[in-house]
Motif scaffolding. Structure first.
Motif, PDB file in Angstrom:
ATOM      1  N   ALA A 125       0.837  -1.208   0.000  1.00 27.34           N
ATOM      2  CA  ALA A 125       0.000   0.000   0.000  1.00 27.34           C
ATOM      3  C   ALA A 125       0.869   1.254   0.000  1.00 27.34           C
ATOM      4  CB  ALA A 125      -0.928  -0.009   1.214  1.00 27.34           C
ATOM      5  N   LEU A 126       1.913   1.242   0.830  1.00 29.65           N
ATOM      6  CA  LEU A 126       2.791   2.413   0.906  1.00 29.65           C
ATOM      7  C   LEU A 126       3.497   2.630  -0.436  1.00 29.65           C
ATOM      8  CD1 LEU A 126       4.325   1.780   4.453  1.00 29.65           C
ATOM      9  CD2 LEU A 126       2.799   3.664   3.855  1.00 29.65           C
ATOM     10  N   PHE A 649       4.693  18.862  -1.845  1.00 31.42           N
ATOM     11  CA  PHE A 649       3.512  18.412  -1.105  1.00 31.42           C
ATOM     12  C   PHE A 649       2.256  19.021  -1.728  1.00 31.42           C
ATOM     13  CE2 PHE A 649       7.034  18.027   1.818  1.00 31.42           C
ATOM     14  CZ  PHE A 649       6.843  16.766   2.363  1.00 31.42           C
ATOM     15  N   ASP A 651      -1.432  19.361  -3.294  1.00 34.46           N
ATOM     16  CA  ASP A 651      -2.699  18.708  -2.940  1.00 34.46           C
ATOM     17  C   ASP A 651      -2.905  17.430  -3.745  1.00 34.46           C
ATOM     18  OD1 ASP A 651      -3.350  20.510  -1.047  1.00 34.46           O
ATOM     19  OD2 ASP A 651      -4.849  21.594  -2.214  1.00 34.46           O
ATOM     20  N   ILE A 654      -0.893  14.544  -2.567  1.00 36.91           N
ATOM     21  CA  ILE A 654      -1.394  13.942  -1.317  1.00 36.91           C
ATOM     22  C   ILE A 654      -2.658  13.125  -1.599  1.00 36.91           C
ATOM     23  CG2 ILE A 654      -2.100  14.395   1.063  1.00 36.91           C
ATOM     24  CD1 ILE A 654       0.699  15.448   0.548  1.00 36.91           C
ATOM     25  N   PHE A 655      -3.544  13.678  -2.417  1.00 42.16           N
ATOM     26  CA  PHE A 655      -4.774  12.934  -2.730  1.00 42.16           C
ATOM     27  C   PHE A 655      -4.433  11.606  -3.390  1.00 42.16           C
ATOM     28  CE2 PHE A 655      -7.097  17.171  -2.716  1.00 42.16           C
ATOM     29  CZ  PHE A 655      -7.744  16.900  -1.520  1.00 42.16           C
ATOM     30  N   GLU A 657      -1.736   9.947  -2.945  1.00 43.13           N
ATOM     31  CA  GLU A 657      -1.187   9.079  -1.899  1.00 43.13           C
ATOM     32  C   GLU A 657      -2.310   8.421  -1.111  1.00 43.13           C
ATOM     33  OE1 GLU A 657       2.290   9.765   0.850  1.00 43.13           O
ATOM     34  OE2 GLU A 657       2.348  11.672  -0.220  1.00 43.13           O
ATOM     35  N   ILE A 658      -3.294   9.254  -0.727  1.00 43.48           N
ATOM     36  CA  ILE A 658      -4.426   8.728   0.053  1.00 43.48           C
ATOM     37  C   ILE A 658      -5.099   7.610  -0.733  1.00 43.48           C
ATOM     38  CG2 ILE A 658      -6.704   9.296   1.016  1.00 43.48           C
ATOM     39  CD1 ILE A 658      -5.659  12.163   1.469  1.00 43.48           C
ATOM     40  N   ASP A 659      -5.322   7.863  -1.996  1.00 40.92           N
ATOM     41  CA  ASP A 659      -5.985   6.887  -2.850  1.00 40.92           C
ATOM     42  C   ASP A 659      -5.174   5.591  -2.921  1.00 40.92           C
ATOM     43  OD1 ASP A 659      -8.198   6.453  -4.812  1.00 40.92           O
ATOM     44  OD2 ASP A 659      -6.451   6.022  -6.082  1.00 40.92           O
ATOM     45  N   LEU A 661      -2.943   4.459  -0.778  1.00 46.55           N
ATOM     46  CA  LEU A 661      -2.879   3.784   0.524  1.00 46.55           C
ATOM     47  C   LEU A 661      -4.143   2.988   0.801  1.00 46.55           C
ATOM     48  CD1 LEU A 661      -1.333   6.545   2.823  1.00 46.55           C
ATOM     49  CD2 LEU A 661      -0.208   4.529   1.910  1.00 46.55           C
ATOM     50  N   LEU A 662      -5.271   3.473   0.260  1.00 46.32           N
ATOM     51  CA  LEU A 662      -6.550   2.847   0.586  1.00 46.32           C
ATOM     52  C   LEU A 662      -7.050   1.939  -0.527  1.00 46.32           C
ATOM     53  CD1 LEU A 662      -8.117   5.942   2.321  1.00 46.32           C
ATOM     54  CD2 LEU A 662      -7.586   3.767   3.403  1.00 46.32           C
ATOM     55  N   GLU A 663      -6.160   1.542  -1.403  1.00 50.14           N
ATOM     56  CA  GLU A 663      -6.517   0.620  -2.474  1.00 50.14           C
ATOM     57  C   GLU A 663      -7.277  -0.578  -1.884  1.00 50.14           C
ATOM     58  OE1 GLU A 663      -6.506   0.319  -5.639  1.00 50.14           O
ATOM     59  OE2 GLU A 663      -6.928  -1.837  -5.608  1.00 50.14           O
TER      60      GLU A 663
ATOM     61  N   ARG B  17      -8.670   0.286   8.801  1.00 51.48           N
ATOM     62  CA  ARG B  17      -7.583   0.938   8.077  1.00 51.48           C
ATOM     63  C   ARG B  17      -7.541   2.397   8.491  1.00 51.48           C
ATOM     64  NH1 ARG B  17      -7.691  -0.137   1.890  1.00 51.48           N
ATOM     65  NH2 ARG B  17      -9.913   0.239   2.176  1.00 51.48           N
ATOM     66  N   ILE B  19      -5.583   6.107   8.193  1.00 50.96           N
ATOM     67  CA  ILE B  19      -4.622   6.966   7.506  1.00 50.96           C
ATOM     68  C   ILE B  19      -4.049   7.933   8.543  1.00 50.96           C
ATOM     69  CG2 ILE B  19      -4.347   8.803   5.794  1.00 50.96           C
ATOM     70  CD1 ILE B  19      -4.675   6.119   4.509  1.00 50.96           C
ATOM     71  N   ARG B  46      -1.412   3.696   7.882  1.00 45.48           N
ATOM     72  CA  ARG B  46      -0.595   4.007   6.706  1.00 45.48           C
ATOM     73  C   ARG B  46      -0.280   5.491   6.823  1.00 45.48           C
ATOM     74  NH1 ARG B  46      -1.576  -0.800   6.395  1.00 45.48           N
ATOM     75  NH2 ARG B  46      -2.788  -1.917   4.827  1.00 45.48           N
ATOM     76  N   ILE B  48       1.217   9.250   5.964  1.00 47.58           N
ATOM     77  CA  ILE B  48       1.605  10.241   4.961  1.00 47.58           C
ATOM     78  C   ILE B  48       2.413  11.310   5.688  1.00 47.58           C
ATOM     79  CG2 ILE B  48       0.770  12.047   3.401  1.00 47.58           C
ATOM     80  CD1 ILE B  48      -1.604  10.222   2.784  1.00 47.58           C
ATOM     81  N   ARG B  55      -0.278  21.625   7.672  1.00 48.18           N
ATOM     82  CA  ARG B  55      -0.482  21.359   6.248  1.00 48.18           C
ATOM     83  C   ARG B  55      -1.702  20.475   6.019  1.00 48.18           C
ATOM     84  NH1 ARG B  55      -1.878  21.113   1.925  1.00 48.18           N
ATOM     85  NH2 ARG B  55      -0.820  20.622  -0.026  1.00 48.18           N
ATOM     86  N   PHE B  60      -8.143  16.566   3.098  1.00 52.45           N
ATOM     87  CA  PHE B  60      -7.374  15.314   3.157  1.00 52.45           C
ATOM     88  C   PHE B  60      -8.115  14.307   4.029  1.00 52.45           C
ATOM     89  CE2 PHE B  60      -2.992  17.644   2.767  1.00 52.45           C
ATOM     90  CZ  PHE B  60      -3.309  17.992   1.472  1.00 52.45           C
ATOM     91  N   GLU B  63     -11.287  13.172   2.333  1.00 49.65           N
ATOM     92  CA  GLU B  63     -10.930  12.309   1.212  1.00 49.65           C
ATOM     93  C   GLU B  63     -10.564  10.905   1.720  1.00 49.65           C
ATOM     94  OE1 GLU B  63     -11.131  13.051  -1.906  1.00 49.65           O
ATOM     95  OE2 GLU B  63      -9.943  11.523  -2.951  1.00 49.65           O
ATOM     96  N   ARG B  67     -12.425   7.520   0.693  1.00 50.48           N
ATOM     97  CA  ARG B  67     -11.734   6.446  -0.022  1.00 50.48           C
ATOM     98  C   ARG B  67     -11.721   5.143   0.763  1.00 50.48           C
ATOM     99  NH1 ARG B  67     -10.615   7.539  -5.431  1.00 50.48           N
ATOM    100  NH2 ARG B  67     -10.660   9.803  -5.557  1.00 50.48           N
TER     101      ARG B  67
END
Lengths: 667, 176
Positions: A125-126, A649, A651, A654-655, A657-659, A661-663, B17, B19, B46, B48, B55, B60, B63, B67
């Motif tokens: 995931a990372l 960094f 937006d 980051i979005f 990344e979030i996506d 990580l949460l696969e 899970r 974040i 996980r 970030i 920040r 975030f 989102e 997700r």
């Protein structure tokens, strides 16, 4: 340098490091490599034993050339450790170094988890997050900041003095700021030093004098740093110079004023001798004080208190005119590029362990007081006599007071065993007294230390393994002040009650009570005990998390004189390497405003701690001064129209990344 | 509403899970320290890395939930310790806002957690993560993507029964 064109397809190279078994032992690296290989834009996915090794880095360089890679992702340790290494490799391959992203699967994964399947999935995931992020990376240029060559050293103990001399001898301008009226610190109070038993002052005073007279050192004693602004290369520091009521440049250190003081006899508590001696309102802390300038204590001086003194001191000073009762405190502002913090320690206050009777029974001393008693320039002229004037015949030295104790401080103060042995030797030498050392364990690591221990043990002191439970007056005779030390001898398995004339408490080392204040001043971190935190316990032992600020001596943790000096040299070298390079590269993580999208609402302006944001009067748009921006990203998160972008960094990054990580398949 | 609890995902046993958004200077470093000290904690987070907790854009957090995150953890420097002076206070304000929002959205304020963890507090990273995993496990899965899909399906199913046959309301307004 090669920069991929905008519409050129993204070609990612992914590398996962085994780190020997550090990662591979808990994460199935082949499975991760295989998983990543199937992700979009990934051209190449490899696992390798040590990515940070030369062949590992060379592999990245070659792959970039051979496979026309334009993005690099490495899954290995923390970016705080090796991000720079792999950015460099990326650069050597001909890419902008910021087309690189690091994935932390060691500190944040393999080292902290116990289930191989879960750890592997987390690594996937990372890695996926990075793979999704990296296509959005942009080429960036590092910002260079020039380094002001001047250095501020805070604290004039042996560490601060040594660092100052190293830098000054190399031709750098040093400001050495010391809170007390003289430099020298704790070392100036010691009599002899272990393991060589050479005289502390004999080795220290030449260094003090050198620091005091060095053309490249501005020595400000009796001064405190009150404000630090700015950042690496360009710190603006405000120093408060407390009034001594004596003009430093005019005083010759003759001490005729001390002689002439209206108080014929010293009457007041002498801080340098921990109250064992007396001083006058005008005094020199000790004969070798640097600067050799007297000072007047406003709390005890009649003139300063009432304005009604005959001022015999002024008379004695005569034409030198060094005494100035109207002196006020001064605030000085200086600009320096780097700072070394060497603020030292304080000794444990033995009143916190009341069962040892410190502060209750006059014949209980702490070790630093005994150092003064043994010292030839001390309050007794080097004779060990008790407060009642008698020479002790039996002395107990209690180790680990305020160390290795759940109720006070848990750490080992490292120097106490050795200085206790030293004091045992010195007291015996001076008085022929019988000595009992009560210890938990004898800890004497280091060069020549074990030999020192053996030597002292063979001199015939009594070493008793057992923590002392109680110290109380001898009930059989109340008048002489004799004490009973009660302890369990864990070797003989019996309770001992030893009558002694003097008890010496080997107090541990503690952070200063105002550590918190100093820490805030320099924006540093502390361990939970209150010692300043180094950037890395092994590989960056004198650096801090704030660039340009370094540590030396006991403010970082208990240590002996050789280690303090070594650390001071290291800190000086670190500062020196920054100065001689002339500039420092800063992360290009600054923010900028996309003018077309800014509505000019001004929400961001008050948020910036560095006042880097202003409103362009003509355009009615926000503008970020890149030179002032430190890259925190607070304004970016607050912009209601999303028109501020933070490099590295963004937006969208980051979005993604979030996506990643949460696969859902990686639950 | 049907299908209120989504079927457990993965290999049958559901596990949350989370974040985590950690600031570079304190909490991320603390997590590194936890690693170097080989502390063991649940594998559900996980992370970030951001330069500062300031920040963290509220988007975030939203989102992450949208997700499929079951919880969001934000880690910053202790008050007065922020590397940038006051970014953590800015985060604190947004946190208050987010908590109210999450409550109103039916996600629940308790799924978002803000912790001050200094660079020396590796132990706290461990205890906070373990505690959070425990609490989110009790709360159960959030599965916002699943819920959204359910609502979409429901709307699609109901669509035919709403639209054509109903007489318009216009008649009621005409006679006034």
């Amino acid at each position: 340098m090669y920069t991929p064109k905008k519409h050129e397809p993204v070609r990612i190279g992914f590398y996962i490091c085994h780190c020997g078994t550090n990662i591979a032992g808990m994460v199935d690296v082949q499975a991760v490599a295989k998983y990543v290989a199937a992700l979009p834009n990934v051209v190449l996915s490899r696992d390798y034993k040590y990515m940070c090794s030369d062949p590992g880095q060379e592999m990245i360089v070659q792959d970039i050339i051979e496979h026309r890679l334009n993005r690099i992702v490495v899954a290995a340790c923390s970016p705080l450790l090796h991000e720079h290494t792999f950015r460099e490799a990326t650069r050597r391959g001909g890419l902008n170094p910021f087309f690189f992203q690091m994935v932390n699967i060691r500190e944040h994964d393999s080292w902290v988890h116990t289930d191989r399947q879960l750890a592997t999935r987390k690594a996937m995931a990372l890695s996926r997050a990075a793979i999704q992020r990296v296509p959005l990376h942009k080429p960036l240029e590092v910002k260079k900041v020039s380094i002001n060559p001047n250095v501020l050293i805070v604290g004039g103990g042996i560490a601060g003095i040594h660092a100052a001399l190293v830098l000054a001898n190399a031709g750098k301008q040093v400001y050495l700021v010391e809170r007390d009226p003289t430099i020298g610190g704790h070392m100036a109070k010691f009599d002899k030093t272990f393991p060589t038993l050479d005289c502390a002052m004999c080795v220290l005073s030449p260094k003090m004098a050198a620091a005091g007279s060095h053309p490249n050192i501005t020595l400000w004693s009796y001064s405190e740093v009150v404000k630090v602004d700015g950042y690496v290369g360009n710190f603006k520091v405000t120093v408060r110079r407390k009034p001594r009521y004596v003009l430093e440049d005019l005083c010759t250190g003759c001490q005729e004023c001390v002689e002439a003081c209206i108080y014929k006899e010293p009457k007041f508590r002498d801080e340098f001798n921990l109250g064992l001696g007396k001083r006058k309102p005008v005094f020199l802390p000790f004969p070798q004080a640097i600067p050799p300038v007297v000072l007047i204590d406003p709390e005890t001086c009649i003139e300063l208190k009432t304005g009604k003194c005959k001022k015999t001191c002024v008379e004695a000073c005569g034409d030198r005119k060094a005494i100035d009762f109207k002196q006020k405190e001064e605030l000085r502002e200086i600009t320096v590029g780097t700072i070394i913090v060497a603020t030292g320690f304080q000794i444990f206050d033995a009143r916190r362990t009341p069962y040892y009777g410190y502060g209750i029974y006059p014949n209980v001393y702490n070790a630093l007081e005994v150092e003064r008693l043994v010292n030839a320039s001390g309050p007794t002229g080097g004779e060990i006599v008790l407060r009642n004037g008698q020479v002790p015949k039996k002395v107990a030295i209690i180790h680990c007071v305020g160390s290795r104790d759940e109720n006070s401080n848990r750490w080992c103060s490292r120097v106490c065993c050795l200085y206790s042995l030293k004091l045992a030797h010195l007291i015996h030498e001076h008085t022929q007294a019988e000595i009992y050392n009560f210890y938990i364990d004898i800890r004497t690591p280091g060069k020549s230390m074990e030999e020192f221990y053996c030597r002292i043990a063979e001199e015939g002191i009594n070493l008793i393994r057992g923590r002392v439970a109680d110290v109380y007056p001898d009930p059989s005779d109340g008048a002489t002040g004799r004490l009973i030390v009660q302890a369990e001898d864990t070797m003989l398995d019996c309770i001992m009650k030893v009558p002694v004339d003097m008890v010496v408490l080997s107090v541990g080392l503690e952070p200063h009570p105002d550590t918190e204040k100093i820490r805030r001043l320099f924006n540093k971190s502390c361990s939970s005990e209150g010692w300043f935190l180094e950037r890395h316990p092994k590989l960056a032992p004198v650096s801090t998390f704030t660039d340009g600020i370094f540590l030396a001596g006991c403010c970082q943790g208990p240590k002996d004189i050789p280690d303090s000096v070594a650390q001071a040299g290291a800190a000086a070298a670190e500062a020196f390497s920054l100065i001689d390079k002339g500039n420092i590269e800063l992360e290009p993580n600054t923010a900028f405003v996309v003018e077309a999208e800014c509505s000019g609402c001004k929400s961001c302006i008050p948020l910036c701690p560095y006042t880097a944001i202003s409103l362009l009067a003509d355009k009615k748009k926000a503008y970020i001064n890149e030179a002032l921006c430190k890259g925190c990203g607070t304004c970016v998160a607050a912009c209601p129209s999303g028109s501020i972008v933070q490099n590295l960094f963004e937006d969208a990054e980051i979005f993604n990344e979030i996506d990643g990580l949460l696969e859902p398949t990686l639950v | 509403m049907e299908n209120e609890t989504p079927p457990p995902s993965g290999n049958g046993s559901w596990s949350p899970r989370i974040i985590a958004f950690f600031c570079n200077w304190c909490t991320y470093t603390a997590a590194d320290l936890a690693g170097v000290s080989r502390m063991k904690y649940a594998a559900n987070t996980r992370t970030i890395r951001l330069m500062c907790s300031g920040r963290v854009d509220p988007q975030f957090v939203l989102e992450a939930f949208a997700r499929g995150a079951d919880g969001v953890l934000i880690g910053g420097c202790h008050p007065n310790d922020c590397h940038y002076g006051e970014g953590n206070y800015k985060m604190l304000r947004r946190f208050a806002l987010l908590q109210r929002m999450l409550q109103d959205l039916g996600i629940g304020a308790e799924r978002l957690r803000l912790e001050w963890i200094s660079a020396a507090e590796g132990e706290k990273v461990k205890s906070v993560i373990n505690d959070m995993v425990k609490k989110i496990t009790v709360l159960g899965p959030l599965d916002l993507p699943g819920k959204c899909a359910d609502w979409d399906r429901e709307v699609t199913r109901l669509e035919p029964s709403v639209a054509p046959s109903q007489p318009p309301f216009e008649s009621e307004v005409t006679h006034a």
